[in-house]
Design an enzyme around this catalytic site. Structure first.
Site, mmCIF file in Angstrom:
data_model
loop_
_atom_site.group_PDB
_atom_site.id
_atom_site.type_symbol
_atom_site.label_atom_id
_atom_site.label_comp_id
_atom_site.label_asym_id
_atom_site.label_seq_id
_atom_site.Cartn_x
_atom_site.Cartn_y
_atom_site.Cartn_z
ATOM 1 N N GLY A 206 -0.518 -13.318 29.841
ATOM 2 C CA GLY A 206 -0.988 -14.447 29.052
ATOM 3 C C GLY A 206 -2.141 -15.200 29.686
ATOM 4 N N LEU A 232 1.145 -8.124 23.569
ATOM 5 C CA LEU A 232 0.162 -8.713 24.473
ATOM 6 C C LEU A 232 0.403 -8.308 25.920
ATOM 7 C CD1 LEU A 232 -2.237 -10.673 24.800
ATOM 8 C CD2 LEU A 232 -0.557 -12.503 25.117
ATOM 9 N N ASP A 233 -0.630 -7.723 26.537
ATOM 10 C CA ASP A 233 -0.613 -7.330 27.954
ATOM 11 C C ASP A 233 0.500 -6.338 28.287
ATOM 12 O OD1 ASP A 233 -2.761 -9.055 28.392
ATOM 13 O OD2 ASP A 233 -1.465 -10.743 28.884
ATOM 14 N N GLU A 234 0.934 -5.569 27.296
ATOM 15 C CA GLU A 234 2.016 -4.602 27.499
ATOM 16 C C GLU A 234 1.550 -3.161 27.324
ATOM 17 O OE1 GLU A 234 5.092 -5.004 28.441
ATOM 18 O OE2 GLU A 234 5.552 -7.131 28.165
#
Length: 289
Positions: A206, A232-234
């Protein structure tokens, strides 16, 4: 004499005889293997392979090679791609107001270190239009106001996808593009969009990860290049690196140090993508370096 060169990438269920059949096919079609790498994943039970070869029999056309290999791939249920090694992938860069990764990639492109074509730069701000102009690359300003409605965001993303399609883009690089892409956008760019996140994932996802890291008193900070997904960011991680820090450093210092790491990590990931070294393995990647 210079022969056409290709890069073959494939994945399939791990089984006996894959390397034998692929190498045998290439030999039968007048091809010479320049280098080869393979990996069998015991967990997913999948086999991955990358072969760089030259086609030395002029009687075997490009289309013949592709058609005949398609038959082999179908018989072994392979997910396979045959790439012309001479063709430079077409890359679109996206950026917001922080430009170190953009500047680094443009320098590598201009100096010949990164074998790509860059037909477009897209931004939701105007900060880097002059930088784009200095490289003679079209700059597309597609603003998106803070708190924009879902309709406005959808319209902006549709315009982005139009640019991707009209420029025949192979790879989209989010070079510190600070907007979260919608699930629809992520699906449209699946497997061909790379993001640089300014932390060593899975830690500090994040916003403001360097501030999060400072709050936790970490002794290492890092950066992660990963494929973009709707989570998100995965997305599947391609490359990571770290730099040692200490207790005396403020968040601004961590940010400054981290920017160098971000540039290097993103450049590696992009280079490996355009050299067809990255294969997806579920939520992970196989990278043949």
């Amino acid at each position: 004499m210079t022969y056409p060169e290709y890069i073959l990438t494939l994945s399939c269920r791990d089984q006996r005889g894959i390397v034998h059949r692929v190498s045998g096919f290439l030999a039968e079609h007048g091809c010479n293997i320049i280098d080869s790498a393979q990996f069998g994943d015991a967990q997913s039970q999948l086999f991955f392979m990358r072969v760089h070869f030259s086609a030395e029999d002029a009687s075997v056309s490009d289309q013949t090679l592709r058609d005949h290999f398609s038959s082999l791939a179908a018989s072994m249920q392979m997910n396979a791609q045959l790439h012309d090694a001479r063709k430079k992938p077409r890359m679109m860069l996206m950026v917001s107001k922080i430009g170190h990764c953009l500047n680094d990639l443009l320098f590598r492109y201009k100096s010949g270190l990164l074998p790509v074509e860059i037909p477009a730069i897209v931004s939701n701000h105007t900060d880097f239009y002059q930088l784009a102009a200095s490289y003679n690359i079209p700059f597309h300003h597609l603003p998106l106001a803070a708190g924009a409605s879902a309709e406005a965001k959808r319209a902006q993303e549709e315009r982005v996808l139009e640019i991707v399609k009209s420029n025949d883009i192979d790879l989209v690089v989010l070079a510190r593009y600070m907007q979260i892409l919608s699930p629809t956008m992520c699906d449209a760019l699946k497997g061909r969009a790379i993001n640089i996140h300014h932390s060593f994932l899975p830690s500090f996802k994040g916003a403001k990860p360097y501030y999060q890291a400072h709050e936790r008193g970490v002794k290492l900070i890092g950066a992660t290049a990963h494929f973009v997904t709707g989570d998100l960011d995965e997305g599947p991680i391609i490359e990571q690196d770290v730099e040692r820090v200490d207790h005396a450093m403020e968040p601004d210092t961590l940010t400054m140090i981290g920017r160098d790491v971000e540039c290097v990590v993103l450049a590696r990931a992009v280079k490996w993508f355009v050299e067809h070294r990255i294969l997806l393995n579920g939520h992970k990647t196989v990278v043949f370096k």
